[in-house]
Design an enzyme around this catalytic site. Structure first.
Site, PDB file in Angstrom:
ATOM      1  N   GLU A  75      13.766  16.206   8.553  1.00 18.90           N
ATOM      2  CA  GLU A  75      12.934  16.010   9.934  1.00 18.90           C
ATOM      3  C   GLU A  75      13.899  15.897  11.060  1.00 18.90           C
ATOM      4  OE1 GLU A  75       9.095  13.714  10.166  1.00 18.90           O
ATOM      5  OE2 GLU A  75      10.557  12.318  10.478  1.00 18.90           O
TER       6      GLU A  75
ATOM      7  N   HIS B 193       8.938  17.314  16.228  1.00 22.09           N
ATOM      8  CA  HIS B 193      10.354  17.418  15.232  1.00 22.09           C
ATOM      9  C   HIS B 193      10.661  19.018  15.349  1.00 22.09           C
ATOM     10  CE1 HIS B 193      10.265  13.338  14.073  1.00 22.09           C
ATOM     11  NE2 HIS B 193       9.020  13.498  13.794  1.00 22.09           N
TER      12      HIS B 193
ATOM     13  N   ASP C 222       4.495  26.805  12.661  1.00 26.63           N
ATOM     14  CA  ASP C 222       5.476  26.382  13.989  1.00 26.63           C
ATOM     15  C   ASP C 222       4.569  26.427  15.108  1.00 26.63           C
ATOM     16  OD1 ASP C 222       7.830  26.637  15.162  1.00 26.63           O
ATOM     17  OD2 ASP C 222       7.704  28.786  15.702  1.00 26.63           O
ATOM     18  N   HIS C 223       5.065  25.707  16.041  1.00 23.77           N
ATOM     19  CA  HIS C 223       4.417  25.263  17.342  1.00 23.77           C
ATOM     20  C   HIS C 223       2.756  25.015  16.988  1.00 23.77           C
ATOM     21  CE1 HIS C 223       7.668  27.419  18.973  1.00 23.77           C
ATOM     22  NE2 HIS C 223       7.616  27.034  19.934  1.00 23.77           N
TER      23      HIS C 223
ATOM     24  N   HIS D 227       4.064  13.351  18.714  1.00 28.88           N
ATOM     25  CA  HIS D 227       5.396  13.553  19.081  1.00 28.88           C
ATOM     26  C   HIS D 227       5.928  14.706  18.242  1.00 28.88           C
ATOM     27  CE1 HIS D 227       5.957  11.064  15.424  1.00 28.88           C
ATOM     28  NE2 HIS D 227       6.888  11.529  15.270  1.00 28.88           N
TER      29      HIS D 227
ATOM     30  N   CYS E 237       6.334   6.287  15.661  1.00 29.00           N
ATOM     31  CA  CYS E 237       5.638   7.664  15.052  1.00 29.00           C
ATOM     32  C   CYS E 237       4.127   7.497  14.877  1.00 29.00           C
ATOM     33  CB  CYS E 237       6.240   7.706  13.464  1.00 29.00           C
ATOM     34  SG  CYS E 237       7.745   7.802  13.039  1.00 29.00           S
TER      35      CYS E 237
ATOM     36  N   HIS F 262       3.169  15.867  15.232  1.00 31.06           N
ATOM     37  CA  HIS F 262       2.448  14.982  14.400  1.00 31.06           C
ATOM     38  C   HIS F 262       2.370  13.768  14.984  1.00 31.06           C
ATOM     39  CE1 HIS F 262       5.709  13.141  11.624  1.00 31.06           C
ATOM     40  NE2 HIS F 262       6.006  13.051  12.932  1.00 31.06           N
TER      41      HIS F 262
HETATM   42 NI    NI Z   1       7.600  11.986  13.443  1.00 31.85          NI
END
Ligand code: NI
Length: 141
Positions: A129, A44, A82-83, A42, A36, A17
């Site tokens: 997160e 998580h 996911d992914h 990037h 961010c 995200h």
């Molecule tokens: Ni983030």
């Protein structure tokens, strides 16, 4: 006398995200969101804890079959996130800032009806997160 119990299922997913408000300048986004807001995303590794409240069924000894809960989370949340890229790929995040807060609320909305259909009540969505940053959502009051 009723004896409500709380049970929790953990699931994990990883997703990309960025936090970026399109109404703001690049400079303001960087000022508010720092790393961010990185334009090239990037990721998580999210830990999701879904806590359900209900009564113990005398015949099974269960509050809710955790296999049912796991399958529900898989279908409504994990398969979609996911992914994936939370900003671009996830239907239930469309038009929202991809923050942990908004994601926790959206996950609640994805799961609430399916849990209620089994006679239990969704109590809490806890979304981690990072190991230091997490959100808990207990539903709209
Ligand atoms: Ni983030």
């Amino acid at each position: 006398m009723s004896k409500p119990v709380f049970i929790t299922r953990r699931e994990r997913f990883n997703a990309a995200h960025k936090l970026y408000n399109e109404k703001w300048t690049e400079a303001k986004n960087l000022e508010i969101f720092g790393k961010c807001a990185n334009p090239n995303w990037h990721g998580h590794n999210y830990d999701l804890y879904v806590t359900v409240q209900g009564e113990v069924d005398p015949e099974t000894g269960y509050c809710m079959d955790l296999r049912f809960l796991s399958d529900l989370i898989e279908e409504k949340v994990i398969e979609k996130t996911d992914h994936k890229n939370l900003n671009l790929d996830v239907d239930f995040m469309r038009g929202k800032m991809a923050s942990t807060e908004n994601l926790a609320i959206a996950i609640w909305e994805q799961l609430e009806a399916g849990i209620a259909a089994k006679g239990c009540r969704l109590h809490c969505i806890r979304l981690e997160e990072t190991e230091n940053n997490f959100v808990e959502y207990y539903g709209a009051s």
